[in-house]
Motif scaffolding. Structure first.
Motif, PDB file in Angstrom:
ATOM      1  N   ALA A   8      37.718  21.654  21.866  1.00 43.22           N
ATOM      2  CA  ALA A   8      38.287  22.227  23.080  1.00 43.22           C
ATOM      3  C   ALA A   8      37.333  22.019  24.255  1.00 43.22           C
ATOM      4  N   GLU A   9      36.050  22.260  24.023  1.00 45.11           N
ATOM      5  CA  GLU A   9      35.058  22.053  25.089  1.00 45.11           C
ATOM      6  C   GLU A   9      35.005  20.590  25.501  1.00 45.11           C
ATOM      7  N   ALA A  10      35.099  19.698  24.521  1.00 48.33           N
ATOM      8  CA  ALA A  10      35.065  18.259  24.816  1.00 48.33           C
ATOM      9  C   ALA A  10      36.283  17.854  25.642  1.00 48.33           C
ATOM     10  N   LEU A  15      38.460  16.253  30.832  1.00 51.47           N
ATOM     11  CA  LEU A  15      39.399  16.464  31.939  1.00 51.47           C
ATOM     12  C   LEU A  15      38.632  16.675  33.239  1.00 51.47           C
ATOM     13  N   GLN A  16      37.570  17.498  33.189  1.00 48.01           N
ATOM     14  CA  GLN A  16      36.822  17.803  34.405  1.00 48.01           C
ATOM     15  C   GLN A  16      36.114  16.559  34.943  1.00 48.01           C
ATOM     16  N   LEU A  77      38.801  22.221  41.196  1.00 44.83           N
ATOM     17  CA  LEU A  77      38.497  21.909  39.790  1.00 44.83           C
ATOM     18  C   LEU A  77      39.127  22.892  38.802  1.00 44.83           C
ATOM     19  N   PRO A  78      38.935  24.215  38.950  1.00 47.85           N
ATOM     20  CA  PRO A  78      39.536  25.117  37.950  1.00 47.85           C
ATOM     21  C   PRO A  78      41.066  25.080  37.949  1.00 47.85           C
ATOM     22  N   MET A  79      41.670  24.989  39.139  1.00 53.92           N
ATOM     23  CA  MET A  79      43.127  24.937  39.213  1.00 53.92           C
ATOM     24  C   MET A  79      43.649  23.677  38.526  1.00 53.92           C
ATOM     25  N   LEU A  85      45.410  21.005  31.339  1.00 53.58           N
ATOM     26  CA  LEU A  85      45.388  21.597  29.994  1.00 53.58           C
ATOM     27  C   LEU A  85      46.782  22.054  29.579  1.00 53.58           C
ATOM     28  N   GLU A  86      47.524  22.607  30.541  1.00 43.42           N
ATOM     29  CA  GLU A  86      48.874  23.105  30.244  1.00 43.42           C
ATOM     30  C   GLU A  86      49.914  21.989  30.293  1.00 43.42           C
ATOM     31  N   ARG A  87      49.457  20.782  30.608  1.00 43.97           N
ATOM     32  CA  ARG A  87      50.335  19.601  30.678  1.00 43.97           C
ATOM     33  C   ARG A  87      51.535  19.860  31.593  1.00 43.97           C
ATOM     34  N   ARG A  88      51.259  20.486  32.747  1.00 47.59           N
ATOM     35  CA  ARG A  88      52.323  20.752  33.721  1.00 47.59           C
ATOM     36  C   ARG A  88      52.601  19.497  34.546  1.00 47.59           C
TER      37      ARG A  88
END
Length: 161
Positions: A8-10, A15-16, A77-79, A85-88
Motif C-alpha cells: 500500500a505504501e509503495a 502515485l505521488q 498532492l493529497p487530493m 487511489l479511489e480510481r475516480r
C-alpha cells in the motif's frame, strides 16, 4: 500483514511520484505552484477524465481561501492521491465510446463530418466550450477529408491502464 502495508505504501509512493512529475511540468517558476487553469490538464495527464462540474469541485477543494489564480502543490498532492487511489473519473471504455459514435453516425458511414461533430458538441448534453471543441477538432478531424474517422480516433485516445 507487513507485506500488505508495504505494498500500500509503495502504491501511494508511486502515485505521488507520478503526481509530482505531472505537477512539475507546469510549475514554471519552480515554486510549488501552478496556474489554476493548468490543473485540468494535469489531472487529465494522470488518466482522469472528470466532467467540468467535477473539475470545478476538485478546484474548490484545493484553492486558497482567497483565490490567487494559483494552486499549491501541498494542497494538490493529497487530493489527487485520494482521487487516484479511489480510481475516480476513469476514462469511458473503448466499446462504450464506439457505441456512442455509432449512435451519432445515423447513416452508418463510419465517420462523422466536422460540422456534425461541432453540432453535437455544442447542442447535445453538457455543451463543450469553444476551446474544448477546437481541441477535439484538431485531435479528431482528419485534415485531408475533414471528417472524424471515429474508430481510429478512439484507438488513439485510449489510455492503457
Amino acid at each position: 500483514m507487513a507485506g500488505e502495508k508495504e505494498t500500500a505504501e509503495a502504491i501511494v509512493s508511486d502515485l505521488q511520484k507520478k503526481i509530482t512529475e505531472a505537477f512539475d511540468v507546469f510549475d514554471h517558476e519552480n515554486n510549488q505552484t501552478v496556474d489554476v487553469r493548468e490543473i485540468g490538464t494535469i489531472i487529465r495527464s494522470l488518466g482522469c477524465c472528470p466532467t467540468e462540474g467535477e473539475l470545478h469541485d476538485m478546484l474548490a477543494e484545493v484553492e486558497e481561501e482567497e483565490p490567487t489564480g494559483y494552486i499549491r502543490f501541498e494542497k494538490f498532492l493529497p487530493m489527487m492521491t485520494k482521487v487516484l487511489l479511489e480510481r475516480r473519473y476513469r476514462p469511458i471504455p473503448e466499446d462504450v465510446l464506439l457505441r456512442a459514435f455509432e449512435v451519432l453516425d445515423e447513416s452508418k458511414k463510419g465517420y462523422l463530418t466536422k460540422d456534425e461533430l461541432v453540432k453535437y458538441m455544442s447542442e447535445e448534453g453538457e455543451p463543450f466550450t469553444q476551446e474544448e471543441t477546437e481541441e477535439m477538432i484538431s485531435a479528431a478531424v482528419d485534415p485531408d477529408r475533414n471528417v472524424v474517422l471515429y474508430k481510429d480516433y478512439i484507438s488513439a485516445m485510449i489510455i492503457e491502464d
